[in-house]
Every structure is written in C-alpha cells, then in structure tokens.
Enzyme design. Sequence first.
Site, PDB file in Angstrom:
ATOM      1  CB  VAL A   1      -2.090  -7.397   0.929  1.00  0.00           C
ATOM      2  CG1 VAL A   1      -0.980  -6.539   0.352  1.00  0.00           C
ATOM      3  CG2 VAL A   1      -3.155  -6.564   1.632  1.00  0.00           C
TER       4      VAL A   1
ATOM      5  CB  THR B   1      -8.138  -5.492  11.545  1.00  0.00           C
ATOM      6  OG1 THR B   1      -8.042  -4.055  11.483  1.00  0.00           O
ATOM      7  CG2 THR B   1      -9.475  -5.949  10.998  1.00  0.00           C
ATOM      8  CE  LYS B   2      -4.838  -0.941  10.836  1.00  0.00           C
ATOM      9  NZ  LYS B   2      -3.693  -1.113   9.931  1.00  0.00           N
TER      10      LYS B   2
ATOM     11  CE1 TYR C   1      -7.942   0.815  10.238  1.00  0.00           C
ATOM     12  CE2 TYR C   1      -8.046   1.865  12.391  1.00  0.00           C
ATOM     13  CZ  TYR C   1      -7.394   1.663  11.193  1.00  0.00           C
ATOM     14  OH  TYR C   1      -6.199   2.288  10.943  1.00  0.00           O
TER      15      TYR C   1
ATOM     16  N   GLY D   1       0.819  -1.216   0.000  1.00  0.00           N
ATOM     17  CA  GLY D   1       0.000   0.000   0.000  1.00  0.00           C
ATOM     18  C   GLY D   1       0.845   1.255   0.000  1.00  0.00           C
TER      19      GLY D   1
ATOM     20  CB  SER E   1      -4.520   1.946  14.278  1.00  0.00           C
ATOM     21  OG  SER E   1      -5.345   2.984  14.784  1.00  0.00           O
TER      22      SER E   1
ATOM     23  CB  SER F   1      -0.259   3.714  -4.668  1.00  0.00           C
ATOM     24  OG  SER F   1      -1.266   3.291  -3.771  1.00  0.00           O
TER      25      SER F   1
END
Length: 244
Positions: A61, A155-156, A152, A9, A139, A11
């Site tokens: 990914v 996941t973190k 979220y 990631g 995070s 870009s």
Amino acid sequence: MSKVVLVTGSSRGIGKAIAQKFADNGYSVAVNYIQSKELAESFCRELNEKGINAKAYQADVADKQAVDNMVKQIEQDLGKIDVLVNNAGIAKQQMFQDISEEYLKRIFAVNFFGTFYCSQSVLPNMLHNKKGSIINISSIWGTRGASCESAYSSTKAAIIGFTRSLAKELAPSNIRVNCVAPGVIDTQMLEPLGKETIELLKTEMPMGRLGTPEDIAESVYFLASDAASYATGQVLLVEGAFVL
Ligand code: NAP
C-alpha cells in the site's frame, strides 16, 4: 449485484476478521496482502466455497502505482468499490533515539501514505456514484501518548487528522469517512512483546481480556453500514476502557 469491499492487509489479524464480517453480510471481498500469498489465497478459497465472491490482491500500500493497479484490477474483477477499509499497518516498539530515518519513512509510507493512496485511488468511482464509505484503522496510541511508540503513534494520529478533514470535504458528495481506534488486540502484531508482557497486559485490562479482531470488525462494519448513515469524521475507540 453485491457490494464490494476492499480491506487492505486482510490476509490475517484484524483485516481478515473485517473481510469475514463483510463477506458474512453478502459483500464481494478484495483481500489485500503484501507477502502472505498463501494465507490470502486460502482465505479467499474458504469464502469462495461458501459462495462468496472473494479474490486476493498483492500490493504494497506504500507504493502508489501498485495501489492504483490493484484498484483497477478489483474494479474489473469484482466491480466498483463501495467500501474501503484502510487497515494495513506495521508497528515496532523502539526508543525514540533508536528510530532510524529509514524506518520512520517506511512506517509513515505504510500506515499513513498507504491510507492516503488507497483513498485517492477508490475515490473517482465513489464520487461518480455519489456514495461510498471509507474506514481508517488508527489506534488508541493515535489518541494518547505511548512510550517507545513515537513513530507508530504519530502515523496513527495523522490518520485521525486525515479522517476528519476528508470527512468534511466529502460529506457533500455523500461519502462518509470514519475511523476505528483499537486498543490492544490479540494478533501477530503483539508477538514481539513476548508472552509474559502479553499476560501482564491482560491483567491490566478492565475487561480482563485483550480485544479480538472480531471486536474491531463489528465496529468497522457498523460505521460502514447504513445504520451509521449520519456518522462521518468520527473516531470510535474500541479498547475495553484501557486508556479512557
Ligand atoms: P497484523 O496481524 O500484523 O497484520 C497486518 C496486516 O497488514 C497483514 O495482512 C499484512 O500482510 C498487512 N500489511 C502489512 N504491511 C503491508 C503493506 N505495506 N501493504 C499491504 N499490506 C500490508 O496486524 P493487526 O494487529 O491485524 O493490525 C491491523 C491494523 O490494526 C494495523 O493498522 C494496526 O496498526 C492496527 N492496530 C492493531 C492493534 C493491535 O493491538 N493488534 C491495535 C491498534 C491498532 P502480510 O500478511 O502479507 O504481511
């Protein structure tokens, strides 16, 4: 031969700043993206013009086969990967009751499974070389509760558990695994919050400003470098005293 970094990631946003930081320090850079082909390729062209070996690689990914193919291609093009930065991620603010099973699976697939797959894929060569460094981007919401961020932040938090476990497992092989947990960083990820909320957030920051992608890149580079050679399994919060 220069060292090689893969930043997932990269870009735009934090990943791009991380890739730039490694490029500034002489690394060959693999720039991964999912859809921003033009952004990724123009970033690589900019780096190439400065004499840096950089190449863009499209891969989701969350797709293990795509990750394995990408890593194989990077190793052919740039050489064995010395540093992996698991940065690719998605986020969405939603009330807990509104989170669909489909979205829950997708956010885990990108943020957590992506981190897992990329780490598995680069590992054989790191083990062979008895050297390597993996940095995972978590995070502050992986370390604290956040309303409307239950998917979220789960996941973190998983990424932090993964970092600590893998660090113990790989320490005897001289491979370090660390984590950076950013606070509120000024990237496109914040756009859905709207300008008003972003301005309000700035006033709540003890430092009077949001973090920049470059703030995160500095910490990632430090943890990956030999300057942090005895640090592994660590979670570095880079968040301007927002949630302490
Ligand atoms: P961003 O500006 O939205 O950029 C996300 C990057 O991830 C883009 O390069 C995007 O590629 C890539 N990406 C998304 N899904 C992907 C997938 N399935 N496969 C490969 N690449 C994928 O986000 P950011 O703010 O820079 O965030 C980067 C990381 O920092 C994320 O893990 C995020 O959770 C974490 N973080 C951010 C903040 C913040 O306040 N911004 C705070 C804490 C943690 P395309 O351009 O091709 O879409």
